[in-house]
Design a protein around this motif. Structure first.
Motif, short mmCIF file in Angstrom:
data_model
loop_
_atom_site.label_atom_id
_atom_site.label_comp_id
_atom_site.label_asym_id
_atom_site.label_seq_id
_atom_site.Cartn_x
_atom_site.Cartn_y
_atom_site.Cartn_z
N GLN A 32 0.85 -1.17 -0.06
CA GLN A 32 0.07 -0.03 -0.01
C GLN A 32 0.90 1.33 -0.15
OE1 GLN A 32 -2.82 0.22 3.18
NE2 GLN A 32 -3.78 2.07 2.25
N LYS A 43 -1.53 10.31 -4.85
CA LYS A 43 -1.48 8.88 -5.28
C LYS A 43 -1.95 7.85 -4.38
CE LYS A 43 1.78 5.83 -7.54
NZ LYS A 43 3.23 5.71 -8.01
N ASN A 44 -2.54 6.90 -4.76
CA ASN A 44 -2.89 5.89 -3.87
C ASN A 44 -2.89 4.59 -4.47
OD1 ASN A 44 -4.20 4.46 -1.62
ND2 ASN A 44 -6.28 4.69 -2.27
N THR A 45 -2.09 3.25 -4.12
CA THR A 45 -2.35 2.13 -4.55
C THR A 45 -2.28 1.08 -3.48
OG1 THR A 45 0.16 2.07 -4.42
CG2 THR A 45 -0.65 3.12 -6.38
N ARG A 53 -6.19 -5.43 -7.18
CA ARG A 53 -5.09 -4.16 -7.03
C ARG A 53 -5.99 -3.05 -7.56
NH1 ARG A 53 -1.86 -8.34 -10.48
NH2 ARG A 53 -0.10 -8.96 -9.20
N GLU A 55 -5.14 1.55 -8.32
CA GLU A 55 -4.21 2.38 -7.93
C GLU A 55 -5.00 3.67 -8.68
OE1 GLU A 55 -1.44 2.36 -12.06
OE2 GLU A 55 -1.17 0.84 -10.80
N GLY A 78 -7.58 6.41 -12.71
CA GLY A 78 -6.87 4.98 -12.28
C GLY A 78 -7.64 3.80 -12.78
#
Length: 137
Positions: A32, A43-45, A53, A55, A78
């Motif tokens: 994460q 940004k977020n993954t 998954r 992102e 995303g």
């Protein structure tokens, strides 16, 4: 009344135990990353052990001005993917902005093609001169 309550409770307990427990709800997050910047970008993954998954990135862009001041639009782009029960990987990309949420993926339904006769009619209508709106008094 008490017998009905006891029987109902036993039936509910049996139904809950009979329902198969899903392993999906117990998947651990294996990676994460979250980055939040003061200028509004982010940004977020993340990825889970069962191959889910996700992102996304976000930023601000100039939009149309309104009575409240200069227009600013938040854009989020995303995608996410997961493995379907049959083993195929389902992937969806998306953009969300002033035009709303716009997903894209080969698994999403698409409208049928416009029949040729209707396309001809639309071309004909577009080629005709426009008529002025009537003026009412």
């Amino acid at each position: 009344m008490q017998i009905t309550l006891v029987v109902s409770s036993l039936l509910l307990a049996a139904a809950v135990n009979a329902f198969p427990q899903s392993l999906e709800s117990k998947a651990a997050i294996i990676s994460q990353e979250q980055v939040l910047n003061l200028d509004g970008t982010f940004k977020n993954t993340f990825e889970t052990e069962n191959k889910i998954r996700q992102e996304q990135i976000g930023y601000l862009k100039q939009g149309p001005a309104s009575k409240d001041g200069p227009g600013v639009v938040q854009v989020i782009q995303g995608g996410y993917s997961y493995v379907a029960p049959d083993g195929t990987v389902i992937s969806t990309g998306y953009t969300s902005d002033e035009n709303g949420f716009q997903p894209a993926g080969s698994h999403l339904p698409t409208p049928p093609p416009i029949p040729e006769k209707i396309q001809e009619s639309l071309r004909l209508l577009a080629s005709l001169p426009s008529t002025p709106e009537p003026q009412y008094q």
